[in-house]
Design an enzyme around this catalytic site. Structure first.
Site, PDB file in Angstrom:
ATOM      1  N   ILE A 158       0.926  -1.223   0.062  1.00 52.18           N
ATOM      2  CA  ILE A 158       0.062   0.191   0.042  1.00 52.18           C
ATOM      3  C   ILE A 158       0.899   1.290   0.114  1.00 52.18           C
ATOM      4  O   ILE A 158       0.530   2.310  -0.647  1.00 52.18           O
ATOM      5  CB  ILE A 158      -1.062  -0.136   1.303  1.00 52.18           C
ATOM      6  CG1 ILE A 158      -1.823  -1.352   1.085  1.00 52.18           C
ATOM      7  CG2 ILE A 158      -1.807   1.423   1.275  1.00 52.18           C
ATOM      8  CD1 ILE A 158      -2.678  -1.443   2.342  1.00 52.18           C
ATOM      9  N   CYS A 206       2.088   0.855   7.895  1.00 48.62           N
ATOM     10  CA  CYS A 206       2.749  -0.255   8.616  1.00 48.62           C
ATOM     11  C   CYS A 206       1.815  -1.053   9.465  1.00 48.62           C
ATOM     12  O   CYS A 206       0.528  -0.494   9.914  1.00 48.62           O
ATOM     13  CB  CYS A 206       3.850   0.344   9.125  1.00 48.62           C
ATOM     14  SG  CYS A 206       3.397   1.680  10.408  1.00 48.62           S
ATOM     15  N   PRO A 207       2.281  -2.053   9.814  1.00 52.02           N
ATOM     16  CA  PRO A 207       1.477  -3.025  10.735  1.00 52.02           C
ATOM     17  C   PRO A 207       1.304  -2.463  12.071  1.00 52.02           C
ATOM     18  O   PRO A 207       2.184  -1.867  12.467  1.00 52.02           O
ATOM     19  CB  PRO A 207       1.894  -4.212  10.687  1.00 52.02           C
ATOM     20  CG  PRO A 207       3.673  -3.804  10.393  1.00 52.02           C
ATOM     21  CD  PRO A 207       3.451  -2.858   9.422  1.00 52.02           C
ATOM     22  N   SER A 234      -4.166   2.732   7.923  1.00 48.98           N
ATOM     23  CA  SER A 234      -3.451   1.391   8.277  1.00 48.98           C
ATOM     24  C   SER A 234      -4.061   0.644   9.472  1.00 48.98           C
ATOM     25  O   SER A 234      -5.116   0.119   9.330  1.00 48.98           O
ATOM     26  CB  SER A 234      -2.059   1.653   8.551  1.00 48.98           C
ATOM     27  OG  SER A 234      -1.325   0.272   8.702  1.00 48.98           O
ATOM     28  N   GLU A 264     -12.893   1.114  17.407  1.00 51.73           N
ATOM     29  CA  GLU A 264     -13.881   1.097  16.128  1.00 51.73           C
ATOM     30  C   GLU A 264     -15.120   0.289  16.435  1.00 51.73           C
ATOM     31  O   GLU A 264     -14.858  -0.688  16.568  1.00 51.73           O
ATOM     32  CB  GLU A 264     -13.023   0.489  14.932  1.00 51.73           C
ATOM     33  CG  GLU A 264     -11.656   1.415  14.540  1.00 51.73           C
ATOM     34  CD  GLU A 264     -11.212   0.747  13.055  1.00 51.73           C
ATOM     35  OE1 GLU A 264     -11.763  -0.489  12.720  1.00 51.73           O
ATOM     36  OE2 GLU A 264     -10.288   1.503  12.754  1.00 51.73           O
ATOM     37  N   HIS A 283     -13.251   2.865   8.344  1.00 50.52           N
ATOM     38  CA  HIS A 283     -12.649   1.759   8.030  1.00 50.52           C
ATOM     39  C   HIS A 283     -13.043   1.531   6.882  1.00 50.52           C
ATOM     40  O   HIS A 283     -13.231   0.325   6.712  1.00 50.52           O
ATOM     41  CB  HIS A 283     -12.361   0.685   8.968  1.00 50.52           C
ATOM     42  CG  HIS A 283     -11.110   0.004   8.873  1.00 50.52           C
ATOM     43  ND1 HIS A 283     -10.603  -0.647   9.884  1.00 50.52           N
ATOM     44  CD2 HIS A 283     -10.432  -0.239   7.912  1.00 50.52           C
ATOM     45  CE1 HIS A 283      -9.570  -1.265   9.600  1.00 50.52           C
ATOM     46  NE2 HIS A 283      -9.407  -1.177   8.396  1.00 50.52           N
TER      47      HIS A 283
END
Length: 316
Positions: A158, A206-207, A234, A264, A283
């Site tokens: 991404i 990034c994770p 992300s 969320e 999201h």
């Protein structure tokens, strides 16, 4: 060979009922959602468990039946799964690393373009019946992206797609990665502090790990330009949300585009819903129909490869 597949929370992917999970296996059980206490019964006798951002902690994995050999996370991030606990049980964990690269990148760039035109304020003005932008010259800031500096944190699928789009828009691009890399044409790899200080837009790709959680905290926000915008498509936990809210309320940075949040959905009283310098979306980056169809196809590929003894996209 046992090929039973159980999808524990299909509604997370198939909220409109348009996806076909029968391609995953000749034998597949699909549940719209699953509470933790329901999972042991539902996966009894299953070989593969498919989840989408569903918490699968170590204590749950310890109770998995011996028949479970694969957990397939239907998404890129897999921080919801206790990978080490799965490994101890001899359970492979795989993910879907590249199904939404274009769509999420488009979401990040959409937010950059919208924030640069104060689009969220313009739309709010119209909703309130205020047409001053049409009769009294433009009442809000409106700037070009070309010539501005974009800082991209993470250069995976991404992040790379965002970089390509930014380069096409003639932006200067900086990138921070854990492993130093040689510079490329119009792409400079720099330390995170340099990126924070010099970027007009910062996009996170990034994770979420123990090392990256709250990487954008009060100190990091203090390094950003007052006119800079922060984009996160992300994981919400990359940002210390209370620190960000304080910075936005104080005008310490210009604004933020957040497709992900630390919780969320955000609580109903979260200030992010109403701040004029924020674009908040649910999201949605991965939720396009084409993207979700691709997701199911790749999950099916992961499962077939595992059954054939050649697992792919293995993360643990």
């Amino acid at each position: 060979m046992n090929q039973k597949v159980v999808v524990l929370n299909a509604a997370k992917m198939d909220y409109d009922g348009l996806l076909d999970f029968s391609t995953l296996s000749p034998e597949v059980d699909v549940y719209p959602d699953s509470r933790a206490e329901e999972i042991p019964d539902r996966i009894r006798g299953a070989c593969v468990v498919v989840t989408k951002e569903l918490p699968v902690p170590a204590e749950m994995i310890e109770q998995f039946p011996d028949s479970v050999k694969l957990i397939c996370e239907a998404g890129t991030g897999y921080n919801n799964i206790a990978v080490d606990a799965a490994a101890k049980r001899g359970i492979t964990v795989c993910n879907v690393p590249a199904y939404s690269s274009h769509r999420v990148a488009h979401t990040a760039v959409m937010m950059m373009l919208s924030l640069s035109s104060t689009m969220q304020v313009q739309m709010k003005m119209l909703a309130q019946g205020n047409r001053d932008n049409f009769t009294k010259c433009l009442q809000v800031p409106h700037v070009e992206l070309n010539g501005k500096t974009l800082g991209v944190v993470g250069a995976g699928n991404i992040g790379r797609q965002v970089i390509r789009i930014a380069q096409a828009m003639e932006m200067r691009v900086l990138c921070y990665t854990r492993t130093p890399r040689p510079d490329e044409e119009n792409l400079s790899f720099v330390p995170l502090e340099t990126l924070l200080r010099e970027s007009d837009y910062i996009s996170l790709h990034c994770p979420l790990t123990d090392k990256t959680r709250h990487m954008i905290d009060e100190k990091a926000l203090s390094l950003m330009k007052p006119g800079a915008f922060l984009i996160n498509t992300s994981r919400g936990g990359l940002i210390d949300e209370p620190a960000l809210i304080r910075a936005l309320q104080a005008g310490q940075i210009a604004g933020a585009g957040l497709d992900v949040q630390e919780t969320e959905p955000p609580a109903q009283d979260n200030p992010l819903y109403t701040l004029d310098n924020v674009i908040l979306t649910p999201h949605m980056g991965w939720k396009g129909l084409e993207t979700r169809q691709r997701l199911v196809e790749v999950v099916a590929t992961d499962i077939r490869a595992f059954f054939e003894g050649n697992p792919v996209n293995v993360v643990g």
